[in-house]
Design a protein around this motif. Structure first.
Motif, short mmCIF file in Angstrom:
data_model
loop_
_atom_site.label_atom_id
_atom_site.label_comp_id
_atom_site.label_asym_id
_atom_site.label_seq_id
_atom_site.Cartn_x
_atom_site.Cartn_y
_atom_site.Cartn_z
N ILE A 43 -2.81 68.27 124.97
CA ILE A 43 -2.54 67.00 124.29
C ILE A 43 -1.23 67.12 123.52
N LYS A 44 -0.32 66.21 123.83
CA LYS A 44 0.95 66.18 123.11
C LYS A 44 0.78 65.26 121.91
N PHE A 45 1.49 65.57 120.85
CA PHE A 45 1.40 64.74 119.66
C PHE A 45 2.75 64.65 118.98
N THR A 46 2.92 63.61 118.19
CA THR A 46 4.10 63.44 117.36
C THR A 46 3.69 63.77 115.93
N HIS A 47 4.47 64.62 115.29
CA HIS A 47 4.13 65.12 113.96
C HIS A 47 5.17 64.65 112.95
N TYR A 48 4.68 64.17 111.81
CA TYR A 48 5.54 63.80 110.69
C TYR A 48 5.10 64.61 109.47
N ASP A 49 5.99 65.43 108.95
CA ASP A 49 5.71 66.21 107.74
C ASP A 49 6.16 65.36 106.55
N LEU A 50 5.19 64.88 105.79
CA LEU A 50 5.50 63.99 104.67
C LEU A 50 5.83 64.73 103.39
N LYS A 51 5.70 66.06 103.42
CA LYS A 51 5.96 66.90 102.24
C LYS A 51 4.99 66.52 101.12
N GLN A 52 5.42 66.74 99.88
CA GLN A 52 4.56 66.44 98.73
C GLN A 52 4.61 64.94 98.42
N LEU A 53 3.45 64.34 98.34
CA LEU A 53 3.35 62.92 97.98
C LEU A 53 2.31 62.76 96.88
N ARG A 54 2.50 61.74 96.06
CA ARG A 54 1.52 61.49 95.00
C ARG A 54 0.45 60.51 95.49
N VAL A 62 -1.66 51.49 121.69
CA VAL A 62 -2.85 52.03 121.03
C VAL A 62 -2.74 53.55 121.02
N ALA A 63 -3.01 54.15 119.86
CA ALA A 63 -2.92 55.61 119.72
C ALA A 63 -3.82 56.05 118.58
N ASN A 64 -4.05 57.34 118.50
CA ASN A 64 -4.78 57.93 117.37
C ASN A 64 -3.77 58.26 116.28
N VAL A 65 -4.10 57.87 115.05
CA VAL A 65 -3.26 58.18 113.90
C VAL A 65 -4.10 58.98 112.93
N ARG A 66 -3.61 60.15 112.54
CA ARG A 66 -4.35 61.04 111.65
C ARG A 66 -3.48 61.44 110.46
N LEU A 67 -3.92 61.08 109.28
CA LEU A 67 -3.28 61.49 108.03
C LEU A 67 -4.11 62.65 107.50
N MET A 68 -3.47 63.82 107.32
CA MET A 68 -4.24 64.99 106.90
C MET A 68 -3.45 65.93 106.02
N THR A 69 -4.20 66.76 105.31
CA THR A 69 -3.60 67.77 104.45
C THR A 69 -3.03 68.90 105.30
N HIS A 80 0.51 65.34 106.15
CA HIS A 80 1.05 65.25 107.51
C HIS A 80 0.45 64.04 108.20
N VAL A 81 1.23 63.41 109.08
CA VAL A 81 0.71 62.37 109.97
C VAL A 81 0.93 62.85 111.39
N VAL A 82 -0.13 62.70 112.21
CA VAL A 82 -0.05 63.02 113.63
C VAL A 82 -0.40 61.77 114.42
N VAL A 83 0.38 61.48 115.44
CA VAL A 83 0.09 60.40 116.39
C VAL A 83 -0.13 61.08 117.74
N ASP A 84 -1.32 60.86 118.32
CA ASP A 84 -1.58 61.43 119.65
C ASP A 84 -2.29 60.41 120.53
N MET A 85 -2.34 60.73 121.83
CA MET A 85 -2.90 59.82 122.82
C MET A 85 -4.23 60.33 123.37
N GLU A 86 -4.89 61.25 122.69
CA GLU A 86 -6.15 61.79 123.17
C GLU A 86 -7.13 60.64 123.41
N GLY A 87 -7.62 60.52 124.66
CA GLY A 87 -8.55 59.46 125.02
C GLY A 87 -7.88 58.16 125.41
#
Length: 102
Positions: free
Chosen positions: A5-16, A28-35, A71-78
């Motif tokens: 599975i390929k994904f696009t990654h965005y490193d948001l660094k430190q956010l409040r 349509v895609a999967n969007v995941r906001l994670m630590t 971090h935010v990841v956008v992937d096309m899984e499924g």
């Protein structure tokens, strides 16, 4: 998730906490906001936690729940095809406060 599975990654660094992350998608895609620890688990195809899910409309807005490295990841899984994506962090402006005249 398979390693293929390929994904696009965005490193948001430190956010409040309370900031809004706006993700614009071309399909349509999967969007995941994670630590950071959850992103490390995601990359290893291990169990992880995230905010978001299948984004059927664009843009999608997610709120940072607590201060930290995000971090935010956008992937096309499924899903079929490929989604172009872009991201921006929106400063949330507090509502103006009315003051009493003396």
């Amino acid at each position: 998730m398979s390693p293929a599975i390929k994904f696009t990654h965005y490193d948001l660094k430190q956010l409040r906490a309370g900031l809004t992350v706006e993700i614009t998608l071309s399909a349509v895609a999967n969007v995941r906001l994670m630590t950071a620890p959850n992103f490390a688990a995601y990359k290893q195809a291990m169990k992880h936690q995230f905010i978001g899910g299948v984004a059927k409309k664009s843009p999608i807005k997610l709120t940072i729940p607590q201060a930290g490295h995000w971090h935010v990841v956008v992937d096309m899984e499924g899903h079929h095809g490929h989604a172009e994506s872009s991201i921006r962090v929106i400063e949330t402006v507090p509502a103006p406060r009315f003051q009493s005249a003396s």
